[in-house]
Design a protein around this motif. Structure first.
Motif, PDB file in Angstrom:
ATOM      1  N   ILE A  42      47.115  36.412  42.931  1.00  0.00           N
ATOM      2  CA  ILE A  42      46.476  36.516  41.613  1.00  0.00           C
ATOM      3  C   ILE A  42      47.482  37.027  40.585  1.00  0.00           C
ATOM      4  O   ILE A  42      48.211  37.992  40.823  1.00  0.00           O
ATOM      5  N   ASN A  43      47.496  36.357  39.435  1.00  0.00           N
ATOM      6  CA  ASN A  43      48.268  36.802  38.277  1.00  0.00           C
ATOM      7  C   ASN A  43      47.313  37.238  37.170  1.00  0.00           C
ATOM      8  O   ASN A  43      46.242  36.655  36.997  1.00  0.00           O
ATOM      9  N   THR A  44      47.706  38.273  36.433  1.00  0.00           N
ATOM     10  CA  THR A  44      46.976  38.658  35.229  1.00  0.00           C
ATOM     11  C   THR A  44      47.948  38.686  34.055  1.00  0.00           C
ATOM     12  O   THR A  44      49.058  39.209  34.175  1.00  0.00           O
ATOM     13  N   ASP A  45      47.542  38.100  32.931  1.00  0.00           N
ATOM     14  CA  ASP A  45      48.352  38.094  31.709  1.00  0.00           C
ATOM     15  C   ASP A  45      47.893  39.204  30.778  1.00  0.00           C
ATOM     16  O   ASP A  45      46.681  39.380  30.549  1.00  0.00           O
ATOM     17  N   LEU A  46      48.852  39.921  30.207  1.00  0.00           N
ATOM     18  CA  LEU A  46      48.581  40.951  29.208  1.00  0.00           C
ATOM     19  C   LEU A  46      49.435  40.682  27.973  1.00  0.00           C
ATOM     20  O   LEU A  46      50.503  40.075  28.073  1.00  0.00           O
ATOM     21  N   ALA A 106      35.277  38.707  37.343  1.00  0.00           N
ATOM     22  CA  ALA A 106      36.037  37.520  37.745  1.00  0.00           C
ATOM     23  C   ALA A 106      37.140  37.884  38.724  1.00  0.00           C
ATOM     24  O   ALA A 106      37.402  37.154  39.698  1.00  0.00           O
ATOM     25  N   PHE A 107      37.806  39.007  38.496  1.00  0.00           N
ATOM     26  CA  PHE A 107      38.886  39.430  39.388  1.00  0.00           C
ATOM     27  C   PHE A 107      38.336  39.712  40.782  1.00  0.00           C
ATOM     28  O   PHE A 107      38.921  39.281  41.790  1.00  0.00           O
ATOM     29  N   ARG A 108      37.222  40.439  40.863  1.00  0.00           N
ATOM     30  CA  ARG A 108      36.629  40.743  42.170  1.00  0.00           C
ATOM     31  C   ARG A 108      36.199  39.468  42.882  1.00  0.00           C
ATOM     32  O   ARG A 108      36.351  39.338  44.103  1.00  0.00           O
ATOM     33  N   ALA A 109      35.683  38.497  42.115  1.00  0.00           N
ATOM     34  CA  ALA A 109      35.275  37.226  42.720  1.00  0.00           C
ATOM     35  C   ALA A 109      36.477  36.484  43.294  1.00  0.00           C
ATOM     36  O   ALA A 109      36.417  35.910  44.389  1.00  0.00           O
ATOM     37  N   ALA A 110      37.602  36.498  42.567  1.00  0.00           N
ATOM     38  CA  ALA A 110      38.811  35.814  43.042  1.00  0.00           C
ATOM     39  C   ALA A 110      39.397  36.494  44.270  1.00  0.00           C
ATOM     40  O   ALA A 110      39.994  35.832  45.132  1.00  0.00           O
ATOM     41  N   ARG A 111      39.196  37.813  44.378  1.00  0.00           N
ATOM     42  CA  ARG A 111      39.734  38.556  45.507  1.00  0.00           C
ATOM     43  C   ARG A 111      39.057  38.207  46.830  1.00  0.00           C
ATOM     44  O   ARG A 111      39.574  38.534  47.900  1.00  0.00           O
ATOM     45  N   PRO A 152      37.926  34.831  31.730  1.00  0.00           N
ATOM     46  CA  PRO A 152      37.028  35.351  32.774  1.00  0.00           C
ATOM     47  C   PRO A 152      35.595  34.872  32.647  1.00  0.00           C
ATOM     48  O   PRO A 152      34.887  34.750  33.649  1.00  0.00           O
ATOM     49  N   ASP A 153      35.146  34.569  31.406  1.00  0.00           N
ATOM     50  CA  ASP A 153      33.770  34.132  31.204  1.00  0.00           C
ATOM     51  C   ASP A 153      33.534  32.688  31.634  1.00  0.00           C
ATOM     52  O   ASP A 153      32.406  32.186  31.548  1.00  0.00           O
ATOM     53  N   THR A 154      34.591  32.001  32.114  1.00  0.00           N
ATOM     54  CA  THR A 154      34.422  30.640  32.624  1.00  0.00           C
ATOM     55  C   THR A 154      34.571  30.577  34.139  1.00  0.00           C
ATOM     56  O   THR A 154      34.570  29.486  34.718  1.00  0.00           O
ATOM     57  N   VAL A 155      34.731  31.727  34.783  1.00  0.00           N
ATOM     58  CA  VAL A 155      35.005  31.775  36.221  1.00  0.00           C
ATOM     59  C   VAL A 155      33.738  32.145  36.980  1.00  0.00           C
ATOM     60  O   VAL A 155      33.050  33.101  36.631  1.00  0.00           O
ATOM     61  N   ASP A 156      33.443  31.369  38.023  1.00  0.00           N
ATOM     62  CA  ASP A 156      32.337  31.737  38.914  1.00  0.00           C
ATOM     63  C   ASP A 156      32.719  31.384  40.350  1.00  0.00           C
ATOM     64  O   ASP A 156      33.773  30.774  40.591  1.00  0.00           O
ATOM     65  N   SER A 198      35.717  43.378  28.880  1.00  0.00           N
ATOM     66  CA  SER A 198      36.480  43.810  30.045  1.00  0.00           C
ATOM     67  C   SER A 198      35.648  43.742  31.323  1.00  0.00           C
ATOM     68  O   SER A 198      36.182  43.470  32.409  1.00  0.00           O
ATOM     69  N   ALA A 199      34.332  43.955  31.204  1.00  0.00           N
ATOM     70  CA  ALA A 199      33.467  43.879  32.387  1.00  0.00           C
ATOM     71  C   ALA A 199      33.507  42.482  32.994  1.00  0.00           C
ATOM     72  O   ALA A 199      33.497  42.327  34.228  1.00  0.00           O
ATOM     73  N   ALA A 200      33.562  41.455  32.155  1.00  0.00           N
ATOM     74  CA  ALA A 200      33.637  40.079  32.655  1.00  0.00           C
ATOM     75  C   ALA A 200      34.940  39.847  33.406  1.00  0.00           C
ATOM     76  O   ALA A 200      34.978  39.115  34.404  1.00  0.00           O
TER      77      ALA A 200
END
Length: 464
Positions: free
Chosen positions: A306-310, A295-300, A249-253, A289-291
């Motif tokens: 969207i996929n998320t890995d856990l 990033a998720f809100r930006a992608a939306r 997430p810290d590489t997404v803008d 987690s804030a990052a």
């Protein structure tokens, strides 16, 4: 440690894999494991575990050819599993299965028996797979209907970006952390663009069709915005499904996400792994987690699936912490959620550290399945890895109609893979012969650049 004496050296390695299901580091195993098998109308397997002796028999269904070899190998593995299960008092969720793709076996069983329910039954009776895991496979085969296809004419295009902003302690992938002026990122991108161009041309000239495109890593979004756009433009294959990992997430803008949308990307992966900030620090993630939420809100803002890995079983996490992550991710309603079980991989720092969350990880995985299915998600692909905590699995869940074509066809190895980049592995599928050929690019980025012309020429000949 133990000594394995098998009368057939051709299956010794696979028997050893069964032993490691019970004794991953050799601790507690019988000192000597002796296994012999005689074949005829009756197959008889004799197993000695120190002072304990076991004898198993079955009527041989096949007397010659590859089917006979396959039956021989699988029966020997099942017998050793049964003996070790009795010796230890332990039953494992996936029984005697050691391969990474249990669904491939299920498809074979469907071909033999004609129905998914019959495959589910055989997984339990013949391979000792637990009922809930066998039924999981049945659900997945149903979710893959209309997508799974065996074809020698279709290919997935995979592009590997071997760079990350930092290295996670559980990671064993082919990645490098760029180092200032000595960074090889730009030379790598230039070479990769040429490889993508020539690979696409080779597929087109031989009449092959690209089914899906996947930009993975590493972290593709570790590239700067301009570099990422160039790669995305080069890899675009028209109407093919198009996935780009944005795993850190810290590489997404917004600029990078806009480039993805402009270049035809249809799916993105934004991966928190966990929403516990203490765990993120512990495992070497360079974000909180804030990052991820940002990033998720930006992608939306874009029309991506969207996929998320856990990851279940991360060091220090309890079932309660993991459940909190599941609840929060489900509240965001991504189209796809992939639940991984931690694997203690060679090459990863955690492989050599003495801790084990295996006592709780099974409840984490079961809880995730129960909660996600209750919310309408369906399991649509599964794969396994060696040294997974609890001998469990990785499962991809999706909202109906949002299955990832690449995940299904790549994991099931039913279409070819045209792979570009350092460490990427290409595959040719010979469906009519039940055979796969592979071609691997060199893993090291410097060697990839130094040997580029020669290796590219060999790869193109492999594809053609």
């Amino acid at each position: 440690m133990y000594e394995l004496r098998a009368d057939n050296p051709k299956i010794a390695a696979e028997l050893d894999d069964v032993i490691k299901l019970f004794f991953s580091d050799g601790d507690g195993a019988p000192e000597t494991i002796i296994q012999t098998c005689t074949c005829g109308t009756i197959m008889r397997v004799n197993i000695s575990l120190d002072a304990r002796n076991y004898v198993f028999e079955k009527i041989a269904e096949n007397r010659e050819g590859e089917a006979c070899n396959r039956e021989y190998k699988r029966f020997n593995k099942r017998c050793l599993y049964d003996a070790l299960s009795d010796y230890t008092g332990v039953k494992l969720p996936w029984g005697s299965l050691t391969g990474v793709r249990p669904t491939k076996l299920a498809y074979e069983l469907v071909k033999e028996g004609g129905h998914i329910s019959e495959a589910v039954r055989k997984l339990q009776e013949v391979y000792r797979v637990e009922k809930n895991k066998a039924e999981l496979i049945g659900e997945i085969l149903r979710a893959q209907r209309g997508i799974y296809t065996e074809s020698e004419e279709l290919y997935n295009l995979y592009v590997h970006i071997p760079f990350c902003v930092s290295r996670c302690k559980y990671c064993s992938f082919v990645t490098e952390v760029p180092k200032g002026k000595n960074s090889m990122v730009e030379p790598y991108v230039e070479a990769l663009l040429e490889e993508i161009k020539q690979t696409k041309a080779a597929l087109k000239s031989s009449g092959k069709k690209v089914l899906s495109v996947y930009i993975g890593g590493g972290t593709p979004t570790a590239l700067d915005a301009a570099q990422l756009r160039r790669v995305l433009e080069a890899a675009n294959c028209g109407d093919a499904e198009y996935t780009c990992e944005a795993g850190r997430p810290d590489t997404v803008d917004d600029e990078k996400l806009r480039s993805m949308a402009d270049c035809g990307v249809t799916r993105v992966c934004v991966n928190p792994q966990t929403l516990c900030d203490e765990t993120l620090k512990r495992v070497g993630r360079s974000h909180d987690s804030a990052a991820f939420y940002e990033a998720f809100r930006a992608a939306r803002k874009y029309p991506f699936i969207i996929n998320t890995d856990l990851i279940a079983g991360l060091e220090g996490e309890t079932a309660g912490i993991f459940e909190n992550t599941i609840d929060k991710i489900a509240g965001l309603a991504p189209e796809n959620i992939t639940v991984h079980t931690l694997s203690r991989k060679n090459g990863a720092e955690l492989r050599f550290r003495k801790y084990d969350n295996g006592t709780e990880v099974e409840s984490m995985v079961s809880m995730a399945r129960e909660k996600l299915e209750a919310l309408g998600y369906i399991p649509y692909y599964v794969y396994r890895q060696k040294r997974m905590l609890g001998n469990l699995e990785n499962t991809g869940y999706c909202k109906p109609g949002t299955q990832c074509v690449n995940n299904i066809t790549t994991m099931e190895e039913c279409v070819g893979v045209a792979a570009c980049g350092a460490g990427a592995i290409g595959k040719r599928i010979f469906a009519s012969e039940n055979r796969i050929e592979r071609f691997a690019n060199v893993r090291d980025v410097r060697l990839y650049l130094e040997q580029f012309d020669d290796r590219l020429d060999k790869k193109l000949k492999f594809l053609l």
